[in-house]
Design a protein around this motif. Structure first.
Motif, PDB file in Angstrom:
ATOM      1  N   LEU A  80      47.713  34.894   2.025  1.00  0.00           N
ATOM      2  CA  LEU A  80      48.264  33.629   2.499  1.00  0.00           C
ATOM      3  C   LEU A  80      49.610  33.360   1.839  1.00  0.00           C
ATOM      4  O   LEU A  80      49.847  33.754   0.695  1.00  0.00           O
ATOM      5  CB  LEU A  80      47.301  32.479   2.184  1.00  0.00           C
ATOM      6  N   ASN A  81      50.476  32.671   2.561  1.00  0.00           N
ATOM      7  CA  ASN A  81      51.759  32.277   1.995  1.00  0.00           C
ATOM      8  C   ASN A  81      51.533  31.306   0.833  1.00  0.00           C
ATOM      9  O   ASN A  81      50.750  30.362   0.957  1.00  0.00           O
ATOM     10  CB  ASN A  81      52.620  31.613   3.069  1.00  0.00           C
ATOM     11  N   PRO A  82      52.192  31.507  -0.314  1.00  0.00           N
ATOM     12  CA  PRO A  82      51.987  30.617  -1.466  1.00  0.00           C
ATOM     13  C   PRO A  82      52.335  29.163  -1.190  1.00  0.00           C
ATOM     14  O   PRO A  82      51.919  28.277  -1.944  1.00  0.00           O
ATOM     15  CB  PRO A  82      52.920  31.212  -2.534  1.00  0.00           C
ATOM     16  N   ALA A  83      53.098  28.894  -0.128  1.00  0.00           N
ATOM     17  CA  ALA A  83      53.515  27.527   0.165  1.00  0.00           C
ATOM     18  C   ALA A  83      52.327  26.602   0.378  1.00  0.00           C
ATOM     19  O   ALA A  83      52.404  25.404   0.113  1.00  0.00           O
ATOM     20  CB  ALA A  83      54.419  27.505   1.405  1.00  0.00           C
ATOM     21  N   GLY A  84      51.221  27.130   0.874  1.00  0.00           N
ATOM     22  CA  GLY A  84      50.056  26.290   1.134  1.00  0.00           C
ATOM     23  C   GLY A  84      49.196  26.027  -0.075  1.00  0.00           C
ATOM     24  O   GLY A  84      48.383  25.093  -0.074  1.00  0.00           O
ATOM     25  N   GLY A  85      49.333  26.837  -1.123  1.00  0.00           N
ATOM     26  CA  GLY A  85      48.531  26.648  -2.329  1.00  0.00           C
ATOM     27  C   GLY A  85      47.047  26.908  -2.128  1.00  0.00           C
ATOM     28  O   GLY A  85      46.214  26.344  -2.840  1.00  0.00           O
ATOM     29  N   ARG A 124      33.221  32.746   6.374  1.00  0.00           N
ATOM     30  CA  ARG A 124      34.493  32.523   5.716  1.00  0.00           C
ATOM     31  C   ARG A 124      35.713  32.629   6.644  1.00  0.00           C
ATOM     32  O   ARG A 124      36.758  32.033   6.366  1.00  0.00           O
ATOM     33  CB  ARG A 124      34.658  33.533   4.570  1.00  0.00           C
ATOM     34  N   LEU A 125      35.603  33.358   7.736  1.00  0.00           N
ATOM     35  CA  LEU A 125      36.761  33.579   8.600  1.00  0.00           C
ATOM     36  C   LEU A 125      37.377  32.281   9.133  1.00  0.00           C
ATOM     37  O   LEU A 125      38.604  32.122   9.103  1.00  0.00           O
ATOM     38  CB  LEU A 125      36.391  34.508   9.751  1.00  0.00           C
ATOM     39  N   PRO A 126      36.595  31.306   9.636  1.00  0.00           N
ATOM     40  CA  PRO A 126      37.221  30.065  10.127  1.00  0.00           C
ATOM     41  C   PRO A 126      37.996  29.312   9.051  1.00  0.00           C
ATOM     42  O   PRO A 126      39.099  28.807   9.309  1.00  0.00           O
ATOM     43  CB  PRO A 126      36.018  29.239  10.628  1.00  0.00           C
ATOM     44  N   ALA A 127      37.450  29.255   7.836  1.00  0.00           N
ATOM     45  CA  ALA A 127      38.131  28.550   6.752  1.00  0.00           C
ATOM     46  C   ALA A 127      39.414  29.261   6.354  1.00  0.00           C
ATOM     47  O   ALA A 127      40.456  28.631   6.124  1.00  0.00           O
ATOM     48  CB  ALA A 127      37.200  28.436   5.548  1.00  0.00           C
ATOM     49  N   GLU A 130      42.119  28.757   8.982  1.00  0.00           N
ATOM     50  CA  GLU A 130      42.690  27.409   8.867  1.00  0.00           C
ATOM     51  C   GLU A 130      43.720  27.358   7.744  1.00  0.00           C
ATOM     52  O   GLU A 130      44.835  26.828   7.915  1.00  0.00           O
ATOM     53  CB  GLU A 130      41.577  26.404   8.595  1.00  0.00           C
ATOM     54  N   SER A 131      43.384  27.916   6.594  1.00  0.00           N
ATOM     55  CA  SER A 131      44.315  27.935   5.469  1.00  0.00           C
ATOM     56  C   SER A 131      45.542  28.785   5.769  1.00  0.00           C
ATOM     57  O   SER A 131      46.665  28.437   5.378  1.00  0.00           O
ATOM     58  CB  SER A 131      43.610  28.470   4.216  1.00  0.00           C
ATOM     59  N   TYR A 132      45.338  29.884   6.456  1.00  0.00           N
ATOM     60  CA  TYR A 132      46.452  30.768   6.823  1.00  0.00           C
ATOM     61  C   TYR A 132      47.453  30.037   7.719  1.00  0.00           C
ATOM     62  O   TYR A 132      48.661  30.081   7.489  1.00  0.00           O
ATOM     63  CB  TYR A 132      45.889  32.000   7.531  1.00  0.00           C
ATOM     64  N   ASN A 133      46.943  29.354   8.736  1.00  0.00           N
ATOM     65  CA  ASN A 133      47.819  28.629   9.655  1.00  0.00           C
ATOM     66  C   ASN A 133      48.556  27.494   8.952  1.00  0.00           C
ATOM     67  O   ASN A 133      49.759  27.279   9.183  1.00  0.00           O
ATOM     68  CB  ASN A 133      47.008  28.086  10.833  1.00  0.00           C
ATOM     69  N   ALA A 166      45.778  16.023   8.006  1.00  0.00           N
ATOM     70  CA  ALA A 166      46.117  17.435   7.832  1.00  0.00           C
ATOM     71  C   ALA A 166      45.385  18.046   6.645  1.00  0.00           C
ATOM     72  O   ALA A 166      44.870  19.170   6.726  1.00  0.00           O
ATOM     73  CB  ALA A 166      47.628  17.581   7.662  1.00  0.00           C
ATOM     74  N   LEU A 167      45.315  17.315   5.537  1.00  0.00           N
ATOM     75  CA  LEU A 167      44.625  17.821   4.355  1.00  0.00           C
ATOM     76  C   LEU A 167      43.120  17.937   4.575  1.00  0.00           C
ATOM     77  O   LEU A 167      42.476  18.849   4.060  1.00  0.00           O
ATOM     78  CB  LEU A 167      44.908  16.915   3.157  1.00  0.00           C
ATOM     79  N   ALA A 168      42.569  16.994   5.342  1.00  0.00           N
ATOM     80  CA  ALA A 168      41.127  16.995   5.581  1.00  0.00           C
ATOM     81  C   ALA A 168      40.669  18.255   6.293  1.00  0.00           C
ATOM     82  O   ALA A 168      39.530  18.707   6.121  1.00  0.00           O
ATOM     83  CB  ALA A 168      40.731  15.761   6.381  1.00  0.00           C
ATOM     84  N   ARG A 169      41.527  18.858   7.086  1.00  0.00           N
ATOM     85  CA  ARG A 169      41.156  20.058   7.842  1.00  0.00           C
ATOM     86  C   ARG A 169      40.863  21.228   6.923  1.00  0.00           C
ATOM     87  O   ARG A 169      40.062  22.105   7.257  1.00  0.00           O
ATOM     88  CB  ARG A 169      42.261  20.415   8.828  1.00  0.00           C
ATOM     89  N   THR A 170      41.500  21.275   5.767  1.00  0.00           N
ATOM     90  CA  THR A 170      41.223  22.353   4.821  1.00  0.00           C
ATOM     91  C   THR A 170      40.265  21.926   3.720  1.00  0.00           C
ATOM     92  O   THR A 170      39.487  22.735   3.226  1.00  0.00           O
ATOM     93  CB  THR A 170      42.532  22.857   4.185  1.00  0.00           C
ATOM     94  N   LEU A 171      40.304  20.655   3.330  1.00  0.00           N
ATOM     95  CA  LEU A 171      39.427  20.176   2.259  1.00  0.00           C
ATOM     96  C   LEU A 171      37.961  20.155   2.665  1.00  0.00           C
ATOM     97  O   LEU A 171      37.081  20.124   1.816  1.00  0.00           O
ATOM     98  CB  LEU A 171      39.848  18.775   1.815  1.00  0.00           C
TER      99      LEU A 171
END
Length: 214
Positions: A80-85, A124-127, A130-133, A166-171
């Motif tokens: 994953l790109n580091p920008a997303g943390g 794990r793939l859906p999560a 989501e983080s990748y996008n 937006a944060l809730a989608r990954t949290l």
């Protein structure tokens, strides 16, 4: 010259690619609270040359995560790109899901090993996707041109309520280890049900009940 250097061993660590990277990104703006206009070039000029290096960044969610008795997690199967943390978080969640499934694995046969690896990948793939996008979208803030300017404007002036959505989608992806005492889920974002956690939790609580009755 750069093309020849890239094809050589350890090319990403050389002085030439590092200098090329600095030259190409010197004009990138650095937003600071004092309102002054600064660029990455000013940062480069203040940094000792021997401390500047360049590494290749790959962003990808790989299709294959396991084979026979071998399984991958973290950056080995999704970079994953580091920008997303999200890199370390997704790796830790991978480990949790695997640990849960290994804990309640009925046998050590190849069939059962393959089955739990399939369950792990499915969960794990859906999560991870989501983080990748999300990471790719956040990385566009540093792009040149109109796209980068638009993204910087949107992220700067985005309403708080929209940030929360937006944060809730990954949290919402936050599994727990099922074979220790559960931690109460707090906060407004309800976690997604983790199949591996439920499976190991049921076995763990069953063992606790049995032990208490003896």
């Amino acid at each position: 010259m750069e093309q020849r250097f890239r094809s050589s061993e350890n090319s990403e660590w050389g002085d030439f690619p590092a200098q090329t990277m600095c030259d190409e990104t010197r004009d990138f703006p650095i937003p600071l609270e004092d309102g002054k206009n600064r660029t990455l070039g000013e940062l480069y000029d203040r940094t000792p040359k021997e401390l500047i290096s360049k590494v290749m960044l790959e962003e990808k969610v790989f299709t294959t995560w396991y084979h026979r008795r071998f399984v991958l997690l973290g950056d080995a199967c999704h970079k994953l790109n580091p920008a997303g943390g999200h890199g370390a978080v997704t790796a830790i969640h991978d480990a949790i899901a695997l640990a849960n499934l290994i804990y309640c694995m009925p046998s050590k046969t190849s069939e059962d090993v393959t089955r739990i690896f399939e369950e792990y990948h499915k969960e794990r793939l859906p999560a991870v996707t989501e983080s990748y996008n999300n990471s790719r979208q956040l990385a566009r803030v540093s792009e040149k041109g109109i796209v980068g300017r638009i993204m910087r404007f949107l992220t700067t002036y985005m309403p708080v309520w929209l940030w929360r959505i937006a944060l809730a989608r990954t949290l919402r992806f936050r599994p727990q280890v099922g074979f220790i005492k559960a931690i109460e889920a707090k906060g407004p974002v309800k976690p997604v049900v983790s199949a591996s956690e439920q499976k190991s939790r049921a076995m763990f609580e069953g063992q606790q009940t049995t032990a208490a009755s003896l």
